[in-house]
Write an enzyme that holds these catalytic residues in place. Sequence first.
Site, mmCIF file in Angstrom:
data_model
loop_
_atom_site.group_PDB
_atom_site.id
_atom_site.type_symbol
_atom_site.label_atom_id
_atom_site.label_comp_id
_atom_site.label_asym_id
_atom_site.label_seq_id
_atom_site.Cartn_x
_atom_site.Cartn_y
_atom_site.Cartn_z
ATOM 1 N N CYS A 153 -18.755 -27.746 -38.142
ATOM 2 C CA CYS A 153 -20.056 -26.940 -38.090
ATOM 3 C C CYS A 153 -20.888 -28.413 -39.382
ATOM 4 O O CYS A 153 -22.249 -28.347 -38.638
ATOM 5 C CB CYS A 153 -20.300 -26.262 -39.514
ATOM 6 S SG CYS A 153 -19.587 -25.945 -40.634
ATOM 7 N N HIS A 204 -20.373 -22.450 -44.280
ATOM 8 C CA HIS A 204 -20.974 -22.702 -42.603
ATOM 9 C C HIS A 204 -22.103 -22.903 -42.070
ATOM 10 O O HIS A 204 -22.969 -22.167 -43.490
ATOM 11 C CB HIS A 204 -20.579 -21.828 -41.976
ATOM 12 C CG HIS A 204 -20.466 -21.166 -40.189
ATOM 13 N ND1 HIS A 204 -19.497 -22.807 -39.506
ATOM 14 C CD2 HIS A 204 -21.618 -21.135 -39.526
ATOM 15 C CE1 HIS A 204 -19.818 -22.318 -38.252
ATOM 16 N NE2 HIS A 204 -20.686 -21.795 -38.176
ATOM 17 N N HIS A 216 -25.155 -24.258 -33.334
ATOM 18 C CA HIS A 216 -23.897 -24.570 -35.149
ATOM 19 C C HIS A 216 -22.844 -24.751 -34.032
ATOM 20 O O HIS A 216 -22.458 -25.030 -33.406
ATOM 21 C CB HIS A 216 -23.864 -23.693 -35.506
ATOM 22 C CG HIS A 216 -23.459 -22.056 -35.210
ATOM 23 N ND1 HIS A 216 -22.147 -21.516 -35.219
ATOM 24 C CD2 HIS A 216 -23.669 -21.645 -34.231
ATOM 25 C CE1 HIS A 216 -21.430 -20.384 -34.997
ATOM 26 N NE2 HIS A 216 -23.151 -20.302 -34.027
#
Length: 245
Positions: A153, A204, A216
Amino acid sequence: MIVFLAAFLFFNNISFAAPILKLNSHGHDVIVLQQNLMRLKYSVSKVSGNYDKETQDAVKAFQKDNRLSVTGIVNRETWWAIKGGRPTISTSSTSSQTAKPTNSPIWDNISSVPYGRTFLDKKEVSSIISTAKNYMGVPYVFGGASPEEGFDCSGFLEYVFARNGIEIPRTADEQYKLGKLVRQSQLVAGDLVFFTTYEPGASHCGIYLGNDKFIHASSSRGIRVDDLNDSYWASRYYGGKHIVK
């Protein structure tokens, strides 16, 4: 004027040299660190995700072998050296230029961004989003930071911004220090969104696209667009950082 310039250089040097990992750190990036130390044949007996004394000693050995400051703290310079040759940031008050590796043309003319302030010009937002969407479907790879090897990420965000001449930190927790914390309703396209997943805090991250959508690196499906209102992401939403000025 002299006082202002000295303060500016002082705080710039802090942000450029901000530690990434140190003793008692834990989580995803420690795992990546330990995997790379093992790959480089340094003495790490297991990949635990905990920055213990053994990991610290291995980092010190690596730093000594590579003529880096032997601190046992993984700052940006050590991180990229361990990862295999990314540019380093000078902490000298006389220079804040990024080194230009011959095999990484995207790092030409790149500039670092400040912590805690907006930095992305509105006219650059469409390019950031377009770049991000170019990598739709690229698989998720733990510790990955390029389309060739795959992305995690934070590696995805770092790469997208680098393609647009902007250097942001490598890890999600450091990226969370960018911009200004705003309510979800105040987010605009180009801002950053963060979630709590495998560990507490910002673990994240993604780029906000508008209309509650964000792009993402999903651990199960690679680069994709998801909705902030999806039950999974809504329950793990940690915060949005406004970076567009």
